[in-house]
Design a protein around this motif. Structure first.
Motif, short mmCIF file in Angstrom:
data_model
loop_
_atom_site.label_atom_id
_atom_site.label_comp_id
_atom_site.label_asym_id
_atom_site.label_seq_id
_atom_site.Cartn_x
_atom_site.Cartn_y
_atom_site.Cartn_z
N PHE A 46 4.59 -7.36 11.79
CA PHE A 46 4.28 -6.01 11.30
C PHE A 46 2.79 -5.90 11.01
O PHE A 46 2.10 -6.90 10.80
CB PHE A 46 5.10 -5.68 10.04
CG PHE A 46 4.72 -6.46 8.82
CD1 PHE A 46 3.78 -5.96 7.92
CD2 PHE A 46 5.29 -7.69 8.55
CE1 PHE A 46 3.43 -6.67 6.78
CE2 PHE A 46 4.96 -8.42 7.42
CZ PHE A 46 4.02 -7.91 6.53
N ARG A 47 2.31 -4.66 11.01
CA ARG A 47 0.94 -4.38 10.60
C ARG A 47 0.89 -2.98 9.99
O ARG A 47 1.60 -2.06 10.43
CB ARG A 47 -0.03 -4.50 11.77
CG ARG A 47 0.20 -3.55 12.92
CD ARG A 47 -0.76 -3.87 14.07
NE ARG A 47 -0.61 -2.96 15.20
CZ ARG A 47 0.32 -3.06 16.13
NH1 ARG A 47 1.20 -4.06 16.07
NH2 ARG A 47 0.38 -2.20 17.12
N GLU A 48 0.05 -2.81 9.00
CA GLU A 48 -0.07 -1.53 8.32
C GLU A 48 -0.99 -0.61 9.11
O GLU A 48 -2.00 -1.05 9.66
CB GLU A 48 -0.61 -1.74 6.91
CG GLU A 48 -0.56 -0.49 6.04
CD GLU A 48 -0.87 -0.79 4.58
OE1 GLU A 48 -0.83 0.15 3.77
OE2 GLU A 48 -1.16 -1.97 4.27
N ASP A 89 -2.65 3.69 9.38
CA ASP A 89 -2.81 5.04 8.86
C ASP A 89 -2.75 6.01 10.03
O ASP A 89 -3.35 5.78 11.08
CB ASP A 89 -4.15 5.21 8.14
CG ASP A 89 -4.17 4.49 6.79
OD1 ASP A 89 -3.09 4.15 6.29
OD2 ASP A 89 -5.27 4.27 6.26
N LYS A 110 0.66 6.99 5.63
CA LYS A 110 0.62 5.53 5.68
C LYS A 110 1.96 4.99 6.12
O LYS A 110 3.02 5.47 5.70
CB LYS A 110 0.24 4.97 4.30
CG LYS A 110 -1.16 5.37 3.87
CD LYS A 110 -1.55 4.71 2.54
CE LYS A 110 -2.97 5.07 2.15
NZ LYS A 110 -3.97 4.59 3.11
N GLY A 111 1.90 3.98 7.00
CA GLY A 111 3.14 3.38 7.47
C GLY A 111 2.90 2.03 8.10
O GLY A 111 1.85 1.40 7.89
N TYR A 112 3.87 1.56 8.85
CA TYR A 112 3.81 0.25 9.48
C TYR A 112 4.26 0.34 10.94
O TYR A 112 5.13 1.15 11.29
CB TYR A 112 4.72 -0.76 8.78
CG TYR A 112 4.37 -1.05 7.35
CD1 TYR A 112 3.39 -1.99 7.04
CD2 TYR A 112 5.04 -0.41 6.31
CE1 TYR A 112 3.07 -2.28 5.71
CE2 TYR A 112 4.73 -0.69 4.99
CZ TYR A 112 3.75 -1.62 4.70
OH TYR A 112 3.43 -1.90 3.38
N ASN A 119 7.22 5.42 8.38
CA ASN A 119 6.40 5.96 7.30
C ASN A 119 6.88 5.36 5.99
O ASN A 119 8.08 5.19 5.77
CB ASN A 119 6.55 7.49 7.27
CG ASN A 119 5.61 8.15 6.28
OD1 ASN A 119 5.74 7.96 5.07
ND2 ASN A 119 4.69 8.94 6.78
N LYS A 120 5.93 5.03 5.11
CA LYS A 120 6.30 4.39 3.85
C LYS A 120 7.24 5.26 3.02
O LYS A 120 8.05 4.75 2.24
CB LYS A 120 5.04 4.05 3.05
CG LYS A 120 4.23 2.91 3.64
CD LYS A 120 3.05 2.55 2.75
CE LYS A 120 2.26 1.37 3.33
NZ LYS A 120 1.12 0.97 2.45
N GLN A 157 9.40 -1.83 -0.83
CA GLN A 157 7.95 -1.86 -0.62
C GLN A 157 7.45 -3.03 0.20
O GLN A 157 6.66 -2.85 1.13
CB GLN A 157 7.24 -1.87 -1.99
CG GLN A 157 7.42 -0.57 -2.77
CD GLN A 157 6.62 -0.58 -4.07
OE1 GLN A 157 6.11 -1.61 -4.49
NE2 GLN A 157 6.55 0.57 -4.72
N ASP A 158 7.88 -4.23 -0.10
CA ASP A 158 7.28 -5.42 0.50
C ASP A 158 8.03 -5.88 1.75
O ASP A 158 9.25 -6.04 1.74
CB ASP A 158 7.26 -6.56 -0.52
CG ASP A 158 6.39 -6.22 -1.73
OD1 ASP A 158 5.38 -5.52 -1.54
OD2 ASP A 158 6.74 -6.65 -2.85
#
Length: 477
Positions: free
Chosen positions: A413-415, A417, A425-427, A450-451, A457-458
């Motif tokens: 995974f990578r964060e 925008d 914000k998402g991944y 999307n977050k 969260q983690d």
């Protein structure tokens, strides 16, 4: 008491009453189609005796009450009923068992009238009524309501050997309640006689049901082409920007402005029929498609990926409500597992899809909801899940649109925008959906979440995740 206890939605009263009637007349039927009738201006007052109309309509009381009950339950589909030659009353309803294709209320009402007029002439029925929502406001306008602000009344189109015309039952909305005024030409007593009828518990009021069938053809290459008329990419936007963000007016305005911005970017592809424009933000491509004559426009997000597999396509569900610029495609991946995906390049590659069953397809996903998967405990009675168990299956309600429930393993995974001015914000997640000991990436795809659409969260590589996602695909160039 019958369903008319709910004259005001959510407020039961011991003695429901009809508001004072505002007099209006029903309309004589000229023998023309409904659309022709609605297009004409009428000042002709129906001279039929109101008592005769009341005596006739009363035999359909249960269906009027049933229709009011349907509206209270947020079901606005037209219904009908007819009287057989032996006096038996039979309910008549159009049903769309396939959620991808339906008819408009106007089409249903018109089809009902055509069928009943045929039966009247053949002497197989004595009378009929058609109930639908209309623009009626104590006037002669019984046109079918099409937009939210047009719903003002229930119209009753009726016909018997010596009677024919329309009746209107106005209503209004206030404080999330519906208040019904009663049939305009009837007295308070007549209205209460009809609308306080008690429905029979457990009775199937629609003994004759017409199944709405979508058109499916097979072309010379062995591909089935199915027409869909209610396809939508609305949820894809919520997958990118979050359901909460788009759930208010500010979010909807943002989406409108962003879509217009994408459509006015410089074209990246075009032909004689369509023009493609794009705006790229990291791994998200916002793709705009418009007809060269500007008659149809659509914009949707695409999850960019380099991962592809060979897919054998079987069926193309073309969205005719978007002028056949978009489609959901069904096929098999690696000659093994089933796929249903939204073809993000269908507008420009329509002929390739229709003439080639076997294609290399880049597949990616857009996650609508994500949570940490909690596998059931293994018991002696089963089921027994291995540590590397993964799966995906069509969502019961949205499978026609390429949506799947899944249990997958997070490989990477990578964060990210999305957009710079008003970022979301998402991944980007790399998720294994099928575990194959011989081929590690047998079916592993990249997905965006999307977050806002995560309930935790983690993230941690190797963890089990579950949720709902939309599968996308496009031909590898």
């Amino acid at each position: 008491m019958g369903l008319f206890n709910f004259l005001k939605k959510n407020k039961k009263t011991e003695t429901p009453e009809i508001e004072e009637n505002l007099i209006s007349s029903s309309i004589k039927h000229s023998g023309k189609s409904l659309n022709e009738i609605y297009a004409e201006k009428r000042d002709v007052v129906n001279s039929q005796n109101t008592d005769n109309v009341f005596d006739f309509i009363k035999i359909y009381s249960e269906y009027i009450v049933r229709f009011i009950g349907m509206q209270i339950q947020n079901n606005y589909a037209p219904i009908a009923a007819y009287e057989k030659v032996n006096g038996e009353i039979t309910g008549y309803l159009y049903i769309a068992e396939d959620t991808s294709y339906n008819l408009s209320a106007t089409e249903v009402v018109t089809n009902m009238e055509i069928e009943f007029e045929k039966r009247i002439k053949e002497n197989t029925i004595k009378s009929y009524v058609i109930l639908y929502h209309s623009n009626f406001q104590d006037d002669n306008n019984h046109s079918v309501a099409k937009k939210n602000n047009e719903f003002t009344a229930i119209s009753i189109k009726y016909k018997a050997n010596d009677l024919n015309g329309f009746l209107g039952l106005p209503y209004f909305f206030a404080d999330e309640e519906i208040t019904f005024k009663g049939i305009s030409t009837f007295t308070r007593e007549q209205n209460n006689s009809i609308l306080n009828i008690e429905l029979q518990q457990g009775k199937d009021y629609f003994q004759e049901r017409i199944i709405i069938e979508p058109q499916v053809t097979e072309n010379e290459f062995g591909l089935k082409i199915k027409k869909v008329n209610n396809g939508t990419v609305g949820d894809m936007w919520a997958g990118i920007f979050g359901f909460e963000r788009l759930g208010n007016e500010d979010g909807r305005n943002f989406l409108i402005h962003h879509s217009a911005f994408v459509l006015f970017q410089e074209p990246v592809k075009s032909n004689n029929e369509i023009i493609i424009s794009e705006y790229i933000s990291g791994n998200i491509i916002f793709r705009g498609v418009k007809k060269a004559d500007e008659t149809t426009r659509t914009v949707y997000p695409v999850i960019k990926t380099d991962i592809f597999i060979e897919v054998v396509n079987k069926q193309i569900n073309e969205w005719e409500n978007i002028d056949n610029l978009e489609a959901i495609i069904t096929g098999n991946g690696r000659d093994t597992f089933g796929l249903i995906y939204f073809a993000t390049d269908y507008a420009i590659n329509k002929e390739k899809y229709k003439s080639n069953k076997k294609l290399n397809i880049e597949l990616s996903g857009l996650i609508y909801s994500l949570e940490i998967c909690s596998m059931p405990d293994t018991t002696a009675e089963g089921p027994n899940y291995s540590e590397d168990f993964t799966m995906y299956m069509p969502n019961k309600e949205m499978s026609e649109f390429g949506c799947f429930d899944f249990i997958g393993q997070l490989e990477d995974f990578r964060e990210v925008d999305v957009l710079d001015n008003r970022p979301s914000k998402g991944y980007i997640l790399k998720i294994k959906l099928i575990t194959n000991e011989e081929i590690p990436d047998f079916f592993t795809i990249e997905m965006f979440v999307n977050k806002e659409n995560m309930n935790f969260q983690d993230l941690k590589i190797g963890m089990k995740l579950s949720g709902l996602f939309q599968l996308q695909g496009q031909i590898k160039e």
